[in-house]
Write a protein that holds these residues in place. Structure first.
Motif, PDB file in Angstrom:
ATOM      1  N   UNK A  86       0.821  -1.217   0.000  1.00 28.57           N
ATOM      2  CA  UNK A  86       0.000   0.000   0.000  1.00 28.57           C
ATOM      3  C   UNK A  86       0.854   1.266   0.000  1.00 28.57           C
ATOM      4  N   UNK A  87       1.892   1.280   0.824  1.00 28.02           N
ATOM      5  CA  UNK A  87       2.763   2.464   0.889  1.00 28.02           C
ATOM      6  C   UNK A  87       3.547   2.647  -0.406  1.00 28.02           C
ATOM      7  N   UNK A  88       4.030   1.532  -0.964  1.00 26.64           N
ATOM      8  CA  UNK A  88       4.785   1.613  -2.228  1.00 26.64           C
ATOM      9  C   UNK A  88       3.907   2.192  -3.325  1.00 26.64           C
ATOM     10  N   UNK A  89       2.665   1.721  -3.388  1.00 29.15           N
ATOM     11  CA  UNK A  89       1.737   2.221  -4.409  1.00 29.15           C
ATOM     12  C   UNK A  89       1.455   3.708  -4.196  1.00 29.15           C
ATOM     13  N   UNK A 126       2.104   9.233  -6.012  1.00 35.61           N
ATOM     14  CA  UNK A 126       2.282  10.637  -5.633  1.00 35.61           C
ATOM     15  C   UNK A 126       3.561  11.255  -6.192  1.00 35.61           C
ATOM     16  N   UNK A 127       4.639  10.443  -6.296  1.00 33.22           N
ATOM     17  CA  UNK A 127       5.946  11.017  -6.636  1.00 33.22           C
ATOM     18  C   UNK A 127       6.615  10.495  -7.913  1.00 33.22           C
ATOM     19  N   UNK A 128       6.282   9.293  -8.368  1.00 31.31           N
ATOM     20  CA  UNK A 128       7.074   8.655  -9.417  1.00 31.31           C
ATOM     21  C   UNK A 128       6.404   8.621 -10.788  1.00 31.31           C
ATOM     22  N   UNK A 129       5.163   8.170 -10.846  1.00 31.01           N
ATOM     23  CA  UNK A 129       4.529   7.974 -12.154  1.00 31.01           C
ATOM     24  C   UNK A 129       4.482   9.280 -12.944  1.00 31.01           C
ATOM     25  N   UNK A 130       4.416   9.163 -14.257  1.00 31.43           N
ATOM     26  CA  UNK A 130       4.346  10.352 -15.107  1.00 31.43           C
ATOM     27  C   UNK A 130       3.130  11.185 -14.726  1.00 31.43           C
ATOM     28  N   UNK A 186      11.446  -3.550   0.383  1.00 34.80           N
ATOM     29  CA  UNK A 186      11.842  -2.368   1.160  1.00 34.80           C
ATOM     30  C   UNK A 186      12.939  -1.570   0.464  1.00 34.80           C
ATOM     31  N   UNK A 187      13.519  -2.143  -0.605  1.00 34.74           N
ATOM     32  CA  UNK A 187      14.597  -1.458  -1.338  1.00 34.74           C
ATOM     33  C   UNK A 187      14.129  -0.920  -2.693  1.00 34.74           C
ATOM     34  N   UNK A 188      12.834  -0.983  -2.964  1.00 37.04           N
ATOM     35  CA  UNK A 188      12.303  -0.566  -4.269  1.00 37.04           C
ATOM     36  C   UNK A 188      12.628   0.880  -4.629  1.00 37.04           C
ATOM     37  N   UNK A 189      12.692   1.750  -3.619  1.00 38.54           N
ATOM     38  CA  UNK A 189      12.904   3.177  -3.894  1.00 38.54           C
ATOM     39  C   UNK A 189      14.326   3.655  -3.566  1.00 38.54           C
ATOM     40  N   UNK A 190      15.228   2.713  -3.232  1.00 41.30           N
ATOM     41  CA  UNK A 190      16.573   3.107  -2.801  1.00 41.30           C
ATOM     42  C   UNK A 190      17.307   3.972  -3.823  1.00 41.30           C
ATOM     43  N   UNK A 191      17.305   3.540  -5.082  1.00 44.98           N
ATOM     44  CA  UNK A 191      18.033   4.292  -6.122  1.00 44.98           C
ATOM     45  C   UNK A 191      17.421   5.677  -6.316  1.00 44.98           C
ATOM     46  N   UNK A 192      16.091   5.745  -6.326  1.00 43.74           N
ATOM     47  CA  UNK A 192      15.413   7.035  -6.505  1.00 43.74           C
ATOM     48  C   UNK A 192      15.653   7.942  -5.306  1.00 43.74           C
ATOM     49  N   UNK A 193      15.597   7.379  -4.102  1.00 42.77           N
ATOM     50  CA  UNK A 193      15.831   8.185  -2.907  1.00 42.77           C
ATOM     51  C   UNK A 193      17.257   8.716  -2.880  1.00 42.77           C
ATOM     52  N   UNK A 194      18.197   7.888  -3.280  1.00 37.51           N
ATOM     53  CA  UNK A 194      19.599   8.310  -3.329  1.00 37.51           C
ATOM     54  C   UNK A 194      19.798   9.450  -4.333  1.00 37.51           C
ATOM     55  N   UNK A 195      19.144   9.331  -5.477  1.00 39.57           N
ATOM     56  CA  UNK A 195      19.245  10.376  -6.520  1.00 39.57           C
ATOM     57  C   UNK A 195      18.676  11.697  -6.019  1.00 39.57           C
ATOM     58  N   UNK A 196      17.496  11.645  -5.392  1.00 45.60           N
ATOM     59  CA  UNK A 196      16.857  12.857  -4.878  1.00 45.60           C
ATOM     60  C   UNK A 196      17.688  13.454  -3.737  1.00 45.60           C
ATOM     61  N   UNK A 245       8.388  -1.285 -13.010  1.00 46.73           N
ATOM     62  CA  UNK A 245       8.317  -2.738 -13.214  1.00 46.73           C
ATOM     63  C   UNK A 245       8.195  -3.504 -11.901  1.00 46.73           C
ATOM     64  N   UNK A 246       8.724  -2.950 -10.825  1.00 47.03           N
ATOM     65  CA  UNK A 246       8.725  -3.680  -9.547  1.00 47.03           C
ATOM     66  C   UNK A 246       7.568  -3.299  -8.617  1.00 47.03           C
ATOM     67  N   UNK A 247       6.736  -2.349  -9.017  1.00 47.88           N
ATOM     68  CA  UNK A 247       5.743  -1.798  -8.094  1.00 47.88           C
ATOM     69  C   UNK A 247       4.656  -2.805  -7.717  1.00 47.88           C
ATOM     70  N   UNK A 248       4.418  -3.822  -8.544  1.00 46.12           N
ATOM     71  CA  UNK A 248       3.402  -4.821  -8.199  1.00 46.12           C
ATOM     72  C   UNK A 248       3.894  -5.773  -7.108  1.00 46.12           C
TER      73      UNK A 248
END
Length: 200
Positions: free
Chosen positions: A98-101, A106-110, A135-145, A128-131
């Motif tokens: 639920x939180x990932x979705x 709110x922040x990722x989808x176009x 706990x590491x799904x957003x690590x790369x994006x969080x690091x970039x931001x 691709x991984x959102x389904x």
């Protein structure tokens, strides 16, 4: 008979996100008074200038930085980072999903309401991984931001009136904190005469 003017699309994600983001940000009623709550000694505020990590690890430092980003209309970056920090503490698989979705919508989808600036590859991996998120799904994006904020916004924050007032012990100046939005509200266009049917 008059047709009521309703923009249902403005609240499409609210029910899913409401509880989750209330936990992170508190209710919207508190938002206006937050700048009055930043009460730190100049000595504490000076420590925030030593590193971005020290700023983010201090509750009032995080609040002051968020307030600064709102003046630049880029608060989605810190809100995304906070959401990711909260997400990584999730334990229950249903809560993770639920939180990932909610974060994705709110922040990722176009055209997300608070879309963060990410490269195509990072967004594609998350999509691709959102389904079946981990706990590491957003690590790369969080690091970039995080890097964007550290290299860009943080350096401007250290030169801002918000920060300089804190390290010099001056009371905070009032700031015009308008919320940026990709959609409009009825009040902004109440003087515009248009046919309601075109919106339906």
């Amino acid at each position: 008979m008059e047709t009521p003017l309703v923009f249902s699309q403005l609240n499409m994600c609210e029910s899913k996100e409401k509880t989750f983001f209330k936990l992170i940000h508190g209710s919207s009623k508190e938002e206006g008074s937050k700048e009055d709550k930043i009460r730190v000694s100049p000595k504490e505020a000076v420590i925030w200038g030593e590193s971005f990590d020290k700023l983010l690890s201090h509750k009032d430092g995080l609040e002051a930085f968020t307030r600064f980003l709102k003046t630049e209309f880029s608060e989605e970056n810190i809100e995304f980072w906070i959401a990711c920090e909260d997400f990584k503490k999730s334990k229950d698989p249903k809560q993770i999903l639920l939180k990932a979705k909610a974060i994705y919508e709110k922040f990722i989808q176009n055209d997300a309401p608070q879309e963060v600036n990410l490269d195509f590859h990072t967004k594609e991996v998350i999509t691709k991984s959102i389904t079946q998120p981990t706990l590491h799904s957003f690590d790369a994006a969080q690091s970039r931001v995080y890097q964007l904020m550290e290299q860009d916004s943080y350096t401007r924050f250290l030169k801002s009136d918000i920060y300089l007032d804190l390290i010099e012990g001056r009371p905070p100046r009032p700031t015009n904190l308008r919320r940026r939005s990709r959609s409009f509200t009825y009040n902004e266009f109440q003087d515009v005469k248009s046919d309601v049917a075109i919106w339906l």
